[in-house]
Design an enzyme around this catalytic site. Structure first.
Site, PDB file in Angstrom:
ATOM      1  N   SER A  78       9.753 -24.232 -31.030  1.00 16.70           N
ATOM      2  CA  SER A  78       9.910 -23.239 -31.546  1.00 16.70           C
ATOM      3  C   SER A  78       9.983 -22.306 -31.444  1.00 16.70           C
ATOM      4  CB  SER A  78       7.654 -23.412 -31.295  1.00 16.70           C
ATOM      5  OG  SER A  78       7.107 -22.578 -33.170  1.00 16.70           O
TER       6      SER A  78
ATOM      7  N   HIS B  88      10.080 -26.741 -37.541  1.00 22.85           N
ATOM      8  CA  HIS B  88       9.083 -27.409 -38.230  1.00 22.85           C
ATOM      9  C   HIS B  88       9.463 -27.514 -39.501  1.00 22.85           C
ATOM     10  CE1 HIS B  88       5.878 -25.514 -34.797  1.00 22.85           C
ATOM     11  NE2 HIS B  88       6.594 -24.426 -34.857  1.00 22.85           N
TER      12      HIS B  88
ATOM     13  N   GLU C  15       9.482 -31.838 -36.105  1.00 25.46           N
ATOM     14  CA  GLU C  15       8.495 -31.102 -35.205  1.00 25.46           C
ATOM     15  C   GLU C  15       8.999 -32.879 -33.993  1.00 25.46           C
ATOM     16  OE1 GLU C  15       4.532 -31.212 -36.473  1.00 25.46           O
ATOM     17  OE2 GLU C  15       5.576 -28.671 -36.847  1.00 25.46           O
TER      18      GLU C  15
END
Length: 275
Positions: free
Chosen positions: A132, A174, A201
């Site tokens: 992330s 994402h 993800e």
């Protein structure tokens, strides 16, 4: 783009990776970091909950067999000069940046003793991973923030200095889950980089030498602007729509490889494996 083959490997995770069960993405990180002999430093700079997040990843990496795991907590910039952290880094085989806010990584670690130590060890061959926010910070110029689920516009995305483990490439995470193709295109249109990685993800780009391999349950979207025939970025006001003509798009699931030097998927190899 060619990477220095004498450098270590990068494991760039799109976020929300599986933390129970098989843990395919994190398992791959531990394996490449040395397996049962790995010594892993968990970088919690991005998160506002360093204790909880550090304990979570410590549990996972120890369950997967890492020999030693150490949380490197840099809540304040001066923490990046702690002798015990620098000493651990000298013998670390892997470094993993957690999720959170990528701007916190830059403000507390970039251009510090710890930053220099990690880059030194990366040049010597260790594995650097991140999920992330820990993925977003990999390039030399990173996405700080931006709109999702939108068409490309100049004002969609804010850019700033990254940690420069992966120069010349823009990374977004994402990706499919948050509809970020528009902001990745907007970022590429404003930067000298010609390749963009949109990582889903529970999915990772694992880079070694001039190639990367996709690992995980989602896909990696590679955007290549090296041969575009038209772009109108110099003609626009900031809220007007971008035109990009001639861009290439590659969608790569688990197991697929991509050559960074030729900017092409390694499809011949996959065909041979399937035969």
């Amino acid at each position: 783009m060619a990477l220095n083959e004498n450098r270590g490997q990068l494991v760039i995770v799109g976020g929300a990776e599986q933390k129970e069960g098989e843990c395919k993405v994190l398992r791959e990180f531990v394996r490449r970091a040395g397996g049962i002999k790995s010594r892993i430093g968990i970088m919690t700079a991005a998160t506002g909950l360093p204790r909880e997040v550090g304990e979570d990843y410590t549990r996972i990496f120890e369950r997967l067999g890492a020999e030693e795991v150490r949380v490197i907590d840099t809540e304040y910039r001066e923490d990046a000069s702690k002798p015990e952290y620098l000493e651990f880094m000298e013998n670390a085989t892997g470094v993993f940046f957690t999720g959170g806010d990528q701007a916190r990584i830059i403000s507390t670690i970039k251009d510090t003793d710890l930053d220099r130590a990690i880059h030194k060890r990366y040049a010597e061959g260790i594995v650097v991973g991140g999920t992330s926010a820990g993925a977003a910070m990999m390039p030399d110029i990173m996405i700080i923030e931006g709109d999702s689920e939108t068409h490309p516009r100049v004002d969609v995305v804010a850019m700033g200095p990254g940690m420069a483990f992966l120069p010349g490439i823009v990374v977004d995470q994402h990706f499919s889950q948050r509809g970020r193709l528009g902001r990745l295109l907007s970022a590429l249109a404003q930067q000298p980089a010609v390749l963009g990685f949109g990582i889903d993800e529970d999915t990772a780009v694992v880079i070694q030498g001039d190639e990367f391999q996709v690992v995980g349950s989602g896909v990696v979207t590679v955007v290549d602007l090296s041969e575009i025939v038209h772009i109108n970025v110099d003609e626009l006001l900031k809220d007007e729509a971008l035109a990009i003509c001639g861009a290439k798009l590659h969608i790569l699931p688990d197991g697929y490889r991509f050559n960074l030097k030729t900017r092409k998927p390694v499809v011949e190899q996959m065909a041979q494996q399937a035969a």
